[in-house]
Design a protein around this motif. Structure first.
Motif, PDB file in Angstrom:
ATOM      1  N   GLN A  59      28.557  55.045  33.585  1.00 18.97           N
ATOM      2  CA  GLN A  59      27.272  55.232  34.370  1.00 18.97           C
ATOM      3  C   GLN A  59      26.642  53.830  34.515  1.00 18.97           C
ATOM      4  OE1 GLN A  59      26.141  58.022  35.620  1.00 18.97           O
ATOM      5  NE2 GLN A  59      28.127  59.083  34.620  1.00 18.97           N
ATOM      6  N   PHE A  60      27.307  52.826  33.946  1.00 19.68           N
ATOM      7  CA  PHE A  60      26.712  51.577  34.107  1.00 19.68           C
ATOM      8  C   PHE A  60      26.604  51.088  35.652  1.00 19.68           C
ATOM      9  CE2 PHE A  60      27.552  46.819  34.324  1.00 19.68           C
ATOM     10  CZ  PHE A  60      26.420  46.403  33.591  1.00 19.68           C
ATOM     11  N   ASP A  61      25.590  50.280  35.963  1.00 13.47           N
ATOM     12  CA  ASP A  61      25.343  49.968  37.166  1.00 13.47           C
ATOM     13  C   ASP A  61      26.218  48.665  37.464  1.00 13.47           C
ATOM     14  OD1 ASP A  61      24.791  49.373  39.728  1.00 13.47           O
ATOM     15  OD2 ASP A  61      22.328  49.407  39.238  1.00 13.47           O
ATOM     16  N   ASP A  62      27.401  48.446  38.230  1.00 17.22           N
ATOM     17  CA  ASP A  62      28.118  47.528  38.493  1.00 17.22           C
ATOM     18  C   ASP A  62      28.025  46.920  39.963  1.00 17.22           C
ATOM     19  OD1 ASP A  62      29.585  49.378  39.824  1.00 17.22           O
ATOM     20  OD2 ASP A  62      31.028  49.056  38.758  1.00 17.22           O
ATOM     21  N   ARG A  63      26.682  47.386  40.661  1.00 10.12           N
ATOM     22  CA  ARG A  63      26.772  47.057  42.022  1.00 10.12           C
ATOM     23  C   ARG A  63      26.543  45.453  42.023  1.00 10.12           C
ATOM     24  NH1 ARG A  63      21.936  50.683  44.071  1.00 10.12           N
ATOM     25  NH2 ARG A  63      21.211  50.158  41.957  1.00 10.12           N
ATOM     26  N   ALA A  64      26.027  44.796  41.217  1.00  8.81           N
ATOM     27  CA  ALA A  64      25.626  43.303  41.145  1.00  8.81           C
ATOM     28  C   ALA A  64      27.033  42.407  40.994  1.00  8.81           C
ATOM     29  CB  ALA A  64      24.584  42.908  40.232  1.00  8.81           C
ATOM     30  N   TRP A  65      27.813  43.298  40.517  1.00 18.49           N
ATOM     31  CA  TRP A  65      29.266  42.690  40.062  1.00 18.49           C
ATOM     32  C   TRP A  65      30.026  41.940  41.318  1.00 18.49           C
ATOM     33  CZ3 TRP A  65      32.399  44.955  35.571  1.00 18.49           C
ATOM     34  CH2 TRP A  65      31.758  45.038  34.491  1.00 18.49           C
ATOM     35  N   GLU A  66      30.739  41.112  41.143  1.00 17.66           N
ATOM     36  CA  GLU A  66      31.551  40.781  42.185  1.00 17.66           C
ATOM     37  C   GLU A  66      32.801  41.453  42.629  1.00 17.66           C
ATOM     38  OE1 GLU A  66      34.129  36.641  43.764  1.00 17.66           O
ATOM     39  OE2 GLU A  66      33.163  36.723  41.629  1.00 17.66           O
ATOM     40  N   THR A  67      33.012  41.944  44.090  1.00 18.31           N
ATOM     41  CA  THR A  67      34.100  42.539  44.221  1.00 18.31           C
ATOM     42  C   THR A  67      35.433  41.615  44.340  1.00 18.31           C
ATOM     43  OG1 THR A  67      32.610  43.994  45.142  1.00 18.31           O
ATOM     44  CG2 THR A  67      35.093  44.347  45.986  1.00 18.31           C
ATOM     45  N   LEU A  68      36.462  42.176  44.002  1.00 14.70           N
ATOM     46  CA  LEU A  68      37.617  41.343  43.937  1.00 14.70           C
ATOM     47  C   LEU A  68      38.623  42.225  44.848  1.00 14.70           C
ATOM     48  CD1 LEU A  68      38.403  39.916  40.468  1.00 14.70           C
ATOM     49  CD2 LEU A  68      37.044  38.737  42.460  1.00 14.70           C
ATOM     50  N   ASN A  69      39.504  41.478  45.512  1.00 14.56           N
ATOM     51  CA  ASN A  69      40.541  42.178  46.369  1.00 14.56           C
ATOM     52  C   ASN A  69      41.621  42.250  45.755  1.00 14.56           C
ATOM     53  OD1 ASN A  69      42.132  43.430  48.498  1.00 14.56           O
ATOM     54  ND2 ASN A  69      42.694  41.424  49.668  1.00 14.56           N
ATOM     55  N   GLY A  70      41.654  43.057  44.542  1.00 11.02           N
ATOM     56  CA  GLY A  70      42.881  43.258  43.748  1.00 11.02           C
ATOM     57  C   GLY A  70      42.531  42.667  42.445  1.00 11.02           C
ATOM     58  N   THR A  71      43.570  42.887  41.340  1.00 12.93           N
ATOM     59  CA  THR A  71      43.139  42.304  40.271  1.00 12.93           C
ATOM     60  C   THR A  71      43.699  40.958  39.630  1.00 12.93           C
ATOM     61  OG1 THR A  71      45.387  43.383  39.371  1.00 12.93           O
ATOM     62  CG2 THR A  71      43.171  44.613  39.159  1.00 12.93           C
ATOM     63  N   ALA A  72      44.553  40.143  40.754  1.00 14.61           N
ATOM     64  CA  ALA A  72      44.816  38.857  40.471  1.00 14.61           C
ATOM     65  C   ALA A  72      43.878  37.805  40.686  1.00 14.61           C
ATOM     66  CB  ALA A  72      45.945  38.630  41.801  1.00 14.61           C
ATOM     67  N   ILE A  73      43.959  36.644  39.732  1.00 11.45           N
ATOM     68  CA  ILE A  73      43.215  35.512  39.736  1.00 11.45           C
ATOM     69  C   ILE A  73      44.056  34.473  39.766  1.00 11.45           C
ATOM     70  CG2 ILE A  73      41.487  34.172  38.431  1.00 11.45           C
ATOM     71  CD1 ILE A  73      40.465  36.696  37.133  1.00 11.45           C
ATOM     72  N   THR A  74      44.148  33.631  41.009  1.00 10.93           N
ATOM     73  CA  THR A  74      44.874  32.794  41.338  1.00 10.93           C
ATOM     74  C   THR A  74      44.468  31.442  41.322  1.00 10.93           C
ATOM     75  OG1 THR A  74      44.965  32.935  43.764  1.00 10.93           O
ATOM     76  CG2 THR A  74      46.723  34.203  42.473  1.00 10.93           C
ATOM     77  N   LEU A  75      44.984  30.458  41.597  1.00 10.62           N
ATOM     78  CA  LEU A  75      44.455  29.339  41.950  1.00 10.62           C
ATOM     79  C   LEU A  75      43.788  28.999  42.851  1.00 10.62           C
ATOM     80  CD1 LEU A  75      44.241  26.386  40.161  1.00 10.62           C
ATOM     81  CD2 LEU A  75      46.142  25.767  41.744  1.00 10.62           C
ATOM     82  N   ASP A  76      44.159  29.663  43.960  1.00  8.58           N
ATOM     83  CA  ASP A  76      43.565  29.701  45.220  1.00  8.58           C
ATOM     84  C   ASP A  76      42.337  30.772  45.577  1.00  8.58           C
ATOM     85  OD1 ASP A  76      45.208  27.679  46.134  1.00  8.58           O
ATOM     86  OD2 ASP A  76      46.713  29.085  46.828  1.00  8.58           O
ATOM     87  N   SER A  77      42.220  31.714  44.523  1.00  6.20           N
ATOM     88  CA  SER A  77      41.284  32.726  44.794  1.00  6.20           C
ATOM     89  C   SER A  77      40.411  33.094  43.283  1.00  6.20           C
ATOM     90  CB  SER A  77      41.853  34.093  45.044  1.00  6.20           C
ATOM     91  OG  SER A  77      42.835  34.472  43.917  1.00  6.20           O
ATOM     92  N   ILE A  78      39.922  31.907  42.737  1.00  7.08           N
ATOM     93  CA  ILE A  78      39.215  32.118  41.632  1.00  7.08           C
ATOM     94  C   ILE A  78      37.877  32.642  41.917  1.00  7.08           C
ATOM     95  CG2 ILE A  78      37.963  31.012  39.697  1.00  7.08           C
ATOM     96  CD1 ILE A  78      39.992  28.595  39.947  1.00  7.08           C
ATOM     97  N   PRO A  79      37.075  34.048  41.212  1.00 10.04           N
ATOM     98  CA  PRO A  79      36.068  34.351  41.390  1.00 10.04           C
ATOM     99  C   PRO A  79      34.980  33.473  41.586  1.00 10.04           C
ATOM    100  CG  PRO A  79      37.385  35.594  39.876  1.00 10.04           C
ATOM    101  CD  PRO A  79      38.111  34.382  39.859  1.00 10.04           C
TER     102      PRO A  79
END
Length: 687
Positions: A59-79
């Motif tokens: 039930q936690f409201d995560d609407r303010a969270w950032e949306t990522l395109n997948g679960t990868a965090i690369t050097l070119d796609s740091i959140p």
């Protein structure tokens, strides 16, 4: 007057549009048919770099969270919200009602550690999540499936608490270094289930539990069965390394043995990485070690061809060694993978050139290796074709490198057999020449040939002797052997057990020539195998039984053996002259004379053993009969009494000086007369 309600309505509309709710992904029964799985790591996940247990609440409201395109965090796609080594990922799922209560499985791959929550309930934990390397315990699930059951609700929430503290900063330091390595992009491929290509983050998919377990078991079985191939590589390599150990002049065995052993070790390192749950640094080490071993193995293959089919190009081995070393060193840096292939291409062409030249010049047996290389190339082609069609058959994977290894091993074995046949033919020719009473020149040529063969046999016999003497804190050791003009039968050896026990052997085979040398080679092998045993009579009995079965036709082995540990000494003698024991306390010499039959004469003889203690200054002299039976010009024997007197006179000096004293006395006695037998001395002196 009406502007205030209008402003409130406009503000609410902007708030809703600025933080849109995450659109849930719909999981249908059709998407899981025919053993398929849904790769959840390719979907849009909500992400927060914070850490709060409430984040697991569906039930936690995560609407303010950032949306990522997948679960990868690369050097070119740091959140945009940042990555500091720990964060939460949330995914909403719309589930087909037909999947309710059906056993499903989640499968994950990652570096670091994770906790997986389904609808607020912790369903699995891999390692210990922590914000620092000290608090984090890494565990890579490596496609290990864990079951879960979705209830009848229409929407579910998967929350993943994930950390990779070692990679807390991807722009500098270790994080930047690792994400630029070649293995960072190939991580998923190494571990069977192909995830997104990343340096940090996790791969996750969902499928039927039964299918996931079957795939995991099948993969482990495939890897385990491949270990049989590794074992075969190691056995072939080890056998040829042993052949080189016993006959160092045949260097082709050395390079081929290294090729087989390095190929086995490198392949084993790959399999360990595929089967284990390594953390980040262990995976990097596995990657580096496997590539270094395999590259070194390929270089050893070309070195084998240079040795087997000379002449090698000038400085060829040096260039090969330096190039391979530089390539291995380059693996520590951001070296592109194609560099390895570029280095492999000239190695392959050079190997083909050397082999083609040997076949063109009709070098005996070269075609055998040519067939092996041809089958190897065909197997590589078939592996590539079958891999494109969805899978490599196990038998094809097993036979991929085997033809090459077997062809080279057959070539080397064929050389040995050819040499043996040539020797048989030569011996037959000797008999014919003797029977026909050839003229003096032919007899002389035959004698010269025999002398050369005997010298090679003598060198082979000497190569079996210890390369260096053992080093003990309470004991000084020296050894000396002087062979007669032809191949003799004297032998000495040392063995250090794991418990610190020193075993010393000195022996004398009956007669001379190749038979005596063969007996020495057999005893050497038996000594290496049995020296660990604490009971000398047992060792003698086992040796005698084995030599008796060899049916050497009147050739026996006299042997004396000593086991020394912590000043305690056990002695047993089988047909050798008495040992001389000088006692420092009384300045006297004792004879240790334990009569016993030479080895190989009978199979059930009870050998005697004596135990005594070596005090500081005591000296034990072990000798063959070459010294006691040394003749002077008057045909008088040197004798045991003269050995005692000489030992008593020079026992105060070092073992090397004691041997020098004995040899000087023997030289004065012989007055220039040549040795009739081998002379071997081993001196042990207690410190």
């Amino acid at each position: 007057m009406h502007s205030k309600p209008l402003f409130i309505i406009l503000w609410l509309w902007l708030l809703v549009t600025a933080t849109p709710a995450q659109e849930p992904f719909t999981l249908t029964a059709a998407s899981l048919q025919n053993g398929q799985a849904v790769e959840l790591d390719k979907l849009g996940w909500k992400y927060s770099p914070g850490d709060d247990p409430q984040f697991a609440d569906p039930q936690f409201d995560d609407r303010a969270w950032e949306t990522l395109n997948g679960t990868a965090i690369t050097l070119d796609s740091i959140p945009k919200s940042g990555w500091r080594g720990l964060g939460w990922f949330r995914l909403r799922l719309q589930v087909d009602p037909t999947l309710a209560s059906q056993p499903l499985a989640l499968v994950m791959v990652h570096f670091g550690a994770s906790e997986i929550y389904l609808d607020g309930k912790l369903v699995e934990r891999f390692g210990t999540v922590g914000a620092t390397p000290e608090t984090e315990v890494e565990y890579n699930p490596n496609t290990l499936p864990f079951g879960s059951v979705l209830d009848g609700r229409s929407e579910h929430v998967i929350a993943v608490r994930y950390s990779c503290a070692t990679m807390s900063n991807l722009t500098t330091g270790i994080g930047e270094w690792f994400t630029k390595r070649p293995f960072a992009a190939s991580f998923g491929r190494v571990f069977y289930y192909r995830t997104t290509e990343y340096g940090v983050g996790f791969g996750i998919k969902i499928g039927e539990l039964k299918q996931a377990i079957a795939e995991h078991v099948a993969f482990k079985s495939q890897v385990t069965s491949s270990l049989a191939r590794v074992t075969l590589y190691f056995i072939i390599g080890f056998i040829h390394l042993l052949l080189y150990w016993f006959y160092p002049r045949q260097r082709a065995n050395l390079f081929f043995g290294l090729f087989g052993s390095l190929l086995a070790a490198g392949t084993l390192s790959v399999y360990l990485g595929a089967m284990s749950h390594f953390g980040l640094w262990k995976f990097v080490l596995s990657y580096f070690v496997s590539n270094a071993l395999l590259l070194s193995g390929v270089a050893c293959l070309l070195a084998f061809l240079y040795t087997a089919f000379p002449p090698a190009p000038p400085k060829g081995l040096l260039i090969l060694t330096v190039g391979t070393a530089l390539l291995i060193f380059g693996l520590l840096f951001n070296l592109p993978a194609f560099i390895s292939y570029l280095w492999a291409v000239p190695l392959l062409f050079e190997s083909v050139r050397v082999l083609s030249r040997a076949i063109w010049k009709n070098v005996e047996g070269a075609w055998v290796i040519g067939v092996g290389i041809l089958l190897f190339v065909i197997s590589i082609f078939l592996v590539g074709v079958t891999a494109q069609r969805g899978g490599i058959p196990g038998i094809l994977r097993f036979l991929q490198t085997l033809p090459l290894l077997l062809s080279i091993s057959i070539y080397l074995a064929r050389n040995v057999a050819s040499t043996s046949r040539d020797l048989e033919v030569q011996l037959a020719q000797v008999k014919q020449l003797s029977a026909a009473a050839l003229e003096h020149e032919k007899v002389k040529a035959e004698n010269d040939r025999r002398a050369k063969e005997l010298e090679e046999a003598r060198q082979l016999q000497l190569s079996m002797l210890p390369k260096k003497l053992p080093q003990l804190p309470q004991l000084d050791i020296a050894a000396y052997m002087q062979t007669a003009s032809e191949v003799g039968g004297d032998y000495y050896d040392f063995h250090m057990s794991e418990d610190g026990t020193l075993t010393v052997a000195i022996g004398d085979a009956t007669g001379h020539g190749l038979k005596a040398g063969t007996m020495v080679a057999a005893v050497k092998s038996l000594f290496v195998t049995l020296a660990y045993h604490p009971d000398i009579p047992h060792i003698f009995t086992r040796m005698s039984q084995t030599l008796k079965q060899m049916q050497m036709r009147g050739v026996f082995m006299a042997l004396a053996m000593v086991k020394y540990s912590e000043r305690q000494m056990s002695v047993s003698i089988a047909g050798m002259p008495p040992m001389m024991l000088y006692r420092h306390s009384s300045s006297t010499v004792e004879r240790i004379n334990l009569t016993g039959l030479p080895l190989g004469s009978v199979t059930s003889y009870r050998y005697r053993e004596m135990t005594t203690e070596l005090q500081p200054g005591d000296v034990l002299l072990m000798l063959s009969d070459g010294l006691t039976e040394l003749f002077n010009p008057a045909d008088e024997l040197f004798g045991e009494e003269r050995v005692e007197q000489c030992l008593q006179a020079c026992a105060q000096v070092t073992p090397e000086e004691i041997i020098a004293c004995l040899l000087a006395e023997a030289e004065r006695w012989a007055e220039g007369r040549k040795l009739d037998d081998d002379l071997t001395l081993v001196v042990l002196k207690a410190k």
